[in-house]
Design a protein around this motif. Structure first.
Motif, PDB file in Angstrom:
ATOM      1  N   UNK A 291       5.986 -52.366 -64.590  1.00 25.61           N
ATOM      2  CA  UNK A 291       6.265 -50.965 -64.901  1.00 25.61           C
ATOM      3  C   UNK A 291       5.432 -50.045 -64.030  1.00 25.61           C
ATOM      4  N   UNK A 292       5.875 -48.796 -63.860  1.00 18.98           N
ATOM      5  CA  UNK A 292       5.100 -47.845 -63.056  1.00 18.98           C
ATOM      6  C   UNK A 292       3.719 -47.590 -63.661  1.00 18.98           C
ATOM      7  N   UNK A 293       2.806 -47.235 -62.785  1.00 16.98           N
ATOM      8  CA  UNK A 293       1.450 -46.887 -63.179  1.00 16.98           C
ATOM      9  C   UNK A 293       1.468 -45.685 -64.124  1.00 16.98           C
ATOM     10  N   UNK A 294       0.535 -45.644 -65.065  1.00 17.11           N
ATOM     11  CA  UNK A 294       0.494 -44.569 -66.050  1.00 17.11           C
ATOM     12  C   UNK A 294      -0.538 -43.495 -65.721  1.00 17.11           C
ATOM     13  N   UNK A 295      -1.025 -43.470 -64.480  1.00 20.36           N
ATOM     14  CA  UNK A 295      -2.058 -42.497 -64.128  1.00 20.36           C
ATOM     15  C   UNK A 295      -1.582 -41.059 -64.317  1.00 20.36           C
ATOM     16  N   UNK A 296      -0.347 -40.753 -63.938  1.00 24.74           N
ATOM     17  CA  UNK A 296       0.149 -39.383 -64.062  1.00 24.74           C
ATOM     18  C   UNK A 296       0.304 -38.982 -65.524  1.00 24.74           C
ATOM     19  N   UNK A 297       0.759 -39.905 -66.369  1.00 22.29           N
ATOM     20  CA  UNK A 297       0.885 -39.629 -67.805  1.00 22.29           C
ATOM     21  C   UNK A 297      -0.492 -39.376 -68.405  1.00 22.29           C
TER      22      UNK A 297
END
Length: 312
Positions: A291-297
């Protein structure tokens, strides 16, 4: 393989997003397999609303365990009010379900951050997809088609106007994820907010939130105007370096446009695009992709918390 998605808060009485989300998820290649209602009395009306846009019946349930046992979804779309997000995010993670969650991710009073680090860590540890329903970045190609001369300029000023329902801090809770997600799309990477100033904190009436978006590359002066307008469709606009695009909605078919300067350009429905991207990513994750990285969230939740805490 068509991903199987169950809805939590499908009716979404406050803003009515449930049927639109369901329709766009299925148009993108998913199957909406069931929904969780607020109580037995709400199930028939919610089921009718979903059937009217999907063209088929959708089973409704009053309890989450029954919903999951009967429908065996791959993912939950959490569309209920934000004060209930945490319990369903925790339940989804415990059961190994991927999630699309309405913004803001978590909200307990004015706390948009306290539960977030632990939740995101658990989703990451289990390799689960978690996406927040922030669709406004998908309008940026239309904005730059209206103002192509500005696309290569460094961004020094950003502003956004929205017309949320409600009063007081609720206007900010409902709205501020949108400008934050736009700023993240325009200026990716680490950032912080400084020099926060909130004007108009009366129980009702317009509000303005001003702040500096600080990055290693420099500072961007930001302003968000929130006004509960009687006009329908509700006004909204974006301004970058003094170039302003006002959203227009054609009433007979809800087609979207940006108007600014001397131009008018069509805007593909950002919710449709966002949900299409979610279904595509979900399908890839179900096939084995990470899954995509959650840094932006994670960053968006932290910055939202800072802006909300700046209110007196």
């Amino acid at each position: 393989m068509r991903p199987r998605i169950a809805l939590v808060g499908a009716r979404r009485a406050r803003q009515g997003l449930g049927p639109f989300v369901a329709r766009f998820l299925e148009a993108a290649g998913a199957d909406v397999v069931g929904f969780l209602g607020t109580g037995p009395a709400s199930l028939p009306a919610t089921g009718e609303a979903l059937a009217s846009v999907l063209g088929h019946s959708v089973a409704g349930f009053h309890g989450l365990d029954a919903l999951l046992a009967e429908t065996t979804p791959d993912a939950l779309a959490i569309l209920c009010p934000p004060e209930h997000h945490r319990e369903y995010l925790e339940a989804a993670c415990e059961r190994g379900l991927h999630v699309l969650c309405e913004k803001p991710l978590v909200m307990q009073g004015r706390d948009a951050w306290g539960a977030v680090p632990g939740l995101l860590e658990r989703f990451e540890q289990r390799g689960l997809l978690l996406a927040e329903n922030c669709q406004w970045p998908w309008v940026l190609p239309a904005f730059w088609s209206l103002f192509p001369e500005g696309s290569a300029e460094p961004i020094e000023r950003f502003a956004m106007g929205l017309s949320p329902t409600g009063v007081g801090v609720q206007m900010a809770i409902d709205s501020l994820s949108h400008p934050l997600s736009l700023l993240q799309a325009l200026l990716p990477g680490p950032a912080r907010v400084e020099a926060i100033r909130v004007q108009g904190q009366a129980p009702s009436g317009p509000q303005t939130v001003e702040f500096a978006w600080e990055r290693p590359q420099g500072s961007v002066a930001c302003r968000v105007e929130l006004v509960d307008s009687p006009e329908r469709p509700r006004p909204a606009w974006i301004e970058i370096n003094g170039r302003r695009a006002d959203r227009r909605i054609r009433e007979h078919d809800y087609a979207l446009f940006f108007e600014g300067g001397d131009g008018l350009v069509p805007v593909p429905d950002p919710l449709r695009l966002h949900l299409g991207a979610f279904v595509h990513t979900l399908g890839a994750v179900l096939e084995g992709d990470p899954p995509p990285d959650l840094a932006a969230v994670r960053l968006r939740a932290a910055l939202l918390h800072q802006l909300l805490q700046a209110r007196s």
